[in-house]
Design an enzyme around this catalytic site. Structure first.
Site, PDB file in Angstrom:
ATOM      1  N   CYS A 155      79.548  39.451  43.226  1.00 34.79           N
ATOM      2  CA  CYS A 155      80.892  39.618  42.667  1.00 34.79           C
ATOM      3  C   CYS A 155      81.947  39.296  43.728  1.00 34.79           C
ATOM      4  O   CYS A 155      81.992  38.176  44.220  1.00 34.79           O
ATOM      5  CB  CYS A 155      81.064  41.018  42.070  1.00 34.79           C
ATOM      6  N   GLU A 184      72.556  43.532  39.439  1.00 34.64           N
ATOM      7  CA  GLU A 184      72.099  44.927  39.401  1.00 34.64           C
ATOM      8  C   GLU A 184      72.476  45.624  38.105  1.00 34.64           C
ATOM      9  O   GLU A 184      71.980  46.717  37.809  1.00 34.64           O
ATOM     10  CB  GLU A 184      72.656  45.690  40.613  1.00 34.64           C
ATOM     11  N   HIS A 198      76.988  40.479  38.138  1.00 38.31           N
ATOM     12  CA  HIS A 198      76.312  41.616  38.741  1.00 38.31           C
ATOM     13  C   HIS A 198      74.840  41.630  38.329  1.00 38.31           C
ATOM     14  O   HIS A 198      74.505  42.144  37.251  1.00 38.31           O
ATOM     15  CB  HIS A 198      76.966  42.931  38.289  1.00 38.31           C
TER      16      HIS A 198
END
EC number: 4.3.2.10
Length: 211
Positions: free
Chosen positions: A82, A194, A192
Protein backbone atom coordinates in the site's frame (compact mmCIF):
# COMPACT_ATOMS: atom_id res chain seq x y z
CA UNK A 1 14.56 -23.37 9.19
CA UNK A 2 11.84 -20.84 8.44
CA UNK A 3 12.92 -17.65 6.65
CA UNK A 4 13.01 -14.56 8.86
CA UNK A 5 11.00 -11.45 8.01
CA UNK A 6 11.41 -8.04 9.66
CA UNK A 7 8.12 -6.12 9.65
CA UNK A 8 9.23 -2.49 9.76
CA UNK A 9 7.45 -0.49 12.46
CA UNK A 10 7.69 3.22 11.65
CA UNK A 11 4.34 4.32 13.05
CA UNK A 12 2.26 3.61 9.95
CA UNK A 13 0.79 0.33 8.86
CA UNK A 14 -1.51 -2.53 9.72
CA UNK A 15 1.13 -4.45 11.64
CA UNK A 16 -1.07 -7.04 13.32
CA UNK A 17 -2.78 -8.42 10.21
CA UNK A 18 0.46 -8.31 8.22
CA UNK A 19 2.27 -10.16 11.01
CA UNK A 20 -0.39 -12.89 11.15
CA UNK A 21 -0.54 -13.34 7.39
CA UNK A 22 3.21 -13.60 6.81
CA UNK A 23 3.58 -15.93 9.78
CA UNK A 24 0.76 -18.09 8.41
CA UNK A 25 2.69 -18.75 5.19
CA UNK A 26 5.78 -20.01 6.97
CA UNK A 27 7.98 -17.08 8.00
CA UNK A 28 9.35 -16.16 11.40
CA UNK A 29 8.24 -12.54 11.81
CA UNK A 30 9.73 -9.82 14.02
CA UNK A 31 8.08 -6.39 14.31
CA UNK A 32 10.94 -3.93 14.62
CA UNK A 33 12.21 -0.38 14.18
CA UNK A 34 15.81 -1.44 14.85
CA UNK A 35 18.02 -0.96 11.78
CA UNK A 36 20.30 -3.91 12.57
CA UNK A 37 17.33 -6.29 12.87
CA UNK A 38 15.74 -4.92 9.70
CA UNK A 39 19.00 -5.29 7.79
CA UNK A 40 19.73 -8.77 9.08
CA UNK A 41 16.43 -10.51 8.30
CA UNK A 42 15.97 -12.63 5.17
CA UNK A 43 13.14 -10.36 4.05
CA UNK A 44 11.96 -6.84 4.95
CA UNK A 45 8.24 -6.00 4.82
CA UNK A 46 7.37 -2.29 4.63
CA UNK A 47 3.67 -1.61 5.31
CA UNK A 48 1.96 1.76 5.14
CA UNK A 49 -1.38 3.44 5.83
CA UNK A 50 -2.19 7.14 5.60
CA UNK A 51 -0.68 10.15 3.88
CA UNK A 52 2.51 9.89 1.86
CA UNK A 53 4.27 12.78 3.65
CA UNK A 54 3.45 11.48 7.13
CA UNK A 55 4.66 8.00 6.20
CA UNK A 56 7.94 9.37 4.85
CA UNK A 57 8.53 11.37 8.03
CA UNK A 58 7.96 8.26 10.12
CA UNK A 59 10.16 6.21 7.82
CA UNK A 60 13.02 8.70 8.13
CA UNK A 61 12.79 8.62 11.93
CA UNK A 62 13.72 4.91 11.89
CA UNK A 63 16.27 5.29 9.04
CA UNK A 64 13.91 3.48 6.67
CA UNK A 65 15.27 4.89 3.39
CA UNK A 66 18.80 3.88 4.39
CA UNK A 67 17.66 0.40 5.47
CA UNK A 68 15.80 -0.16 2.19
CA UNK A 69 18.70 1.18 0.12
CA UNK A 70 21.30 -0.94 1.90
CA UNK A 71 19.21 -4.09 1.58
CA UNK A 72 18.69 -3.54 -2.14
CA UNK A 73 22.38 -2.79 -2.65
CA UNK A 74 23.07 -6.23 -1.18
CA UNK A 75 20.33 -7.89 -3.29
CA UNK A 76 18.27 -8.61 -0.16
CA UNK A 77 14.48 -8.81 -0.59
CA UNK A 78 12.08 -6.01 0.32
CA UNK A 79 8.27 -6.06 -0.04
CA UNK A 80 6.23 -2.83 0.16
CA UNK A 81 2.47 -2.84 0.75
CA UNK A 82 0.00 0.00 0.00
CA UNK A 83 1.69 3.27 1.05
CA UNK A 84 4.72 1.05 1.64
CA UNK A 85 4.75 0.70 -2.14
CA UNK A 86 4.06 4.38 -2.81
CA UNK A 87 7.01 5.64 -0.75
CA UNK A 88 9.38 3.70 -3.04
CA UNK A 89 8.71 6.22 -5.83
CA UNK A 90 10.30 9.64 -6.35
CA UNK A 91 7.54 11.86 -5.03
CA UNK A 92 4.04 11.97 -3.59
CA UNK A 93 1.58 14.85 -4.01
CA UNK A 94 -1.40 14.91 -1.65
CA UNK A 95 -3.65 17.87 -0.75
CA UNK A 96 -1.19 20.22 -2.44
CA UNK A 97 1.74 18.89 -0.39
CA UNK A 98 4.67 17.53 -2.39
CA UNK A 99 6.94 15.13 -0.49
CA UNK A 100 10.10 13.36 -1.55
CA UNK A 101 9.99 9.57 -1.54
CA UNK A 102 12.73 6.95 -1.41
CA UNK A 103 13.38 7.32 -5.15
CA UNK A 104 13.86 3.62 -5.91
CA UNK A 105 11.58 4.03 -8.95
CA UNK A 106 10.72 7.06 -11.09
CA UNK A 107 7.16 8.27 -10.79
CA UNK A 108 4.73 10.45 -8.86
CA UNK A 109 2.06 9.24 -6.46
CA UNK A 110 -1.01 11.38 -7.20
CA UNK A 111 -4.76 11.44 -6.72
CA UNK A 112 -6.68 8.95 -8.83
CA UNK A 113 -8.85 10.45 -11.56
CA UNK A 114 -12.01 8.63 -10.46
CA UNK A 115 -15.40 9.88 -9.35
CA UNK A 116 -15.62 7.58 -6.33
CA UNK A 117 -12.77 7.78 -3.83
CA UNK A 118 -11.31 6.09 -1.97
CA UNK A 119 -11.01 3.08 -4.24
CA UNK A 120 -12.08 0.63 -1.57
CA UNK A 121 -12.89 -3.03 -2.10
CA UNK A 122 -12.04 -5.99 -4.29
CA UNK A 123 -10.52 -5.65 -7.74
CA UNK A 124 -8.74 -7.76 -10.31
CA UNK A 125 -5.15 -7.15 -11.42
CA UNK A 126 -3.82 -7.14 -14.97
CA UNK A 127 -0.57 -8.84 -14.07
CA UNK A 128 2.70 -8.63 -15.96
CA UNK A 129 3.65 -11.66 -18.04
CA UNK A 130 5.87 -14.10 -16.14
CA UNK A 131 5.11 -12.62 -12.74
CA UNK A 132 6.68 -14.53 -9.84
CA UNK A 133 4.58 -12.60 -7.33
CA UNK A 134 1.30 -13.87 -8.82
CA UNK A 135 2.58 -17.34 -9.77
CA UNK A 136 -0.08 -20.03 -9.39
CA UNK A 137 -2.87 -17.54 -8.62
CA UNK A 138 -5.84 -17.65 -11.05
CA UNK A 139 -6.13 -14.63 -13.36
CA UNK A 140 -9.63 -13.73 -12.14
CA UNK A 141 -8.72 -13.55 -8.45
CA UNK A 142 -9.51 -10.28 -6.71
CA UNK A 143 -7.40 -8.39 -4.18
CA UNK A 144 -8.39 -5.84 -1.56
CA UNK A 145 -7.60 -2.16 -2.21
CA UNK A 146 -8.05 0.90 0.03
CA UNK A 147 -6.53 4.07 -1.44
CA UNK A 148 -7.23 7.38 -3.16
CA UNK A 149 -3.72 7.90 -4.56
CA UNK A 150 -1.47 5.86 -6.80
CA UNK A 151 1.08 5.90 -9.61
CA UNK A 152 -0.82 6.41 -12.87
CA UNK A 153 2.08 6.58 -15.34
CA UNK A 154 5.15 4.38 -15.60
CA UNK A 155 8.21 5.71 -17.40
CA UNK A 156 11.16 3.49 -16.64
CA UNK A 157 14.25 4.07 -18.80
CA UNK A 158 15.06 1.00 -20.88
CA UNK A 159 17.94 -0.17 -22.98
CA UNK A 160 20.42 -0.56 -20.14
CA UNK A 161 22.16 -3.68 -18.86
CA UNK A 162 19.55 -4.40 -16.17
CA UNK A 163 16.21 -6.11 -16.71
CA UNK A 164 13.36 -3.57 -16.50
CA UNK A 165 10.85 -4.04 -13.66
CA UNK A 166 7.77 -6.18 -14.26
CA UNK A 167 4.64 -4.12 -13.64
CA UNK A 168 1.01 -5.10 -13.06
CA UNK A 169 -1.95 -2.76 -13.35
CA UNK A 170 -5.47 -2.29 -11.99
CA UNK A 171 -8.31 0.02 -12.99
CA UNK A 172 -10.90 1.96 -11.01
CA UNK A 173 -13.71 3.74 -12.87
CA UNK A 174 -11.62 3.88 -16.03
CA UNK A 175 -8.46 5.19 -14.34
CA UNK A 176 -5.46 2.87 -14.62
CA UNK A 177 -2.80 2.71 -11.92
CA UNK A 178 0.08 0.50 -10.85
CA UNK A 179 -1.08 -2.43 -8.74
CA UNK A 180 2.29 -4.19 -8.30
CA UNK A 181 5.94 -3.95 -9.29
CA UNK A 182 8.61 -6.67 -9.32
CA UNK A 183 12.15 -5.36 -9.66
CA UNK A 184 14.86 -7.83 -8.67
CA UNK A 185 14.81 -8.04 -4.85
CA UNK A 186 12.26 -5.19 -4.59
CA UNK A 187 8.59 -6.17 -4.86
CA UNK A 188 5.54 -4.10 -3.96
CA UNK A 189 1.74 -4.09 -4.12
CA UNK A 190 -0.76 -1.22 -3.97
CA UNK A 191 -3.39 -3.62 -2.60
CA UNK A 192 -3.34 -5.35 0.77
CA UNK A 193 -2.43 -9.05 0.36
CA UNK A 194 -2.82 -9.55 4.12
CA UNK A 195 -6.52 -8.60 3.74
CA UNK A 196 -7.08 -10.45 0.45
CA UNK A 197 -8.04 -13.90 1.70
CA UNK A 198 -6.56 -17.02 0.15
CA UNK A 199 -5.31 -15.17 -2.94
CA UNK A 200 -3.37 -12.73 -0.75
CA UNK A 201 -1.90 -15.53 1.32
CA UNK A 202 -0.79 -17.30 -1.86
CA UNK A 203 0.93 -14.10 -3.01
CA UNK A 204 2.69 -13.66 0.34
CA UNK A 205 3.73 -17.31 0.23
CA UNK A 206 5.32 -16.70 -3.18
CA UNK A 207 7.35 -13.88 -1.64
CA UNK A 208 8.35 -15.87 1.44
CA UNK A 209 9.44 -18.81 -0.73
CA UNK A 210 11.62 -16.44 -2.75
CA UNK A 211 13.59 -15.56 0.39
Amino acid sequence: MSPTVALLDYGSGNLRSAHRAVEAVGAEVTVTSDPATALGADGLLVPGVGAFDACMRGLRRVQGPRIIGERLAGDRPVLGICVGMQILFEKGVEHGVSAEGCGEWPGIVEKLAARTLPHMGWNTVDRGEGSALFAGIPEDERFYFVHSYGVRTWDFPGGGPTTPPLVSWAEHEGDRFLAAVENGPLWATQFHPEKSGDAGLALLENWVRSL
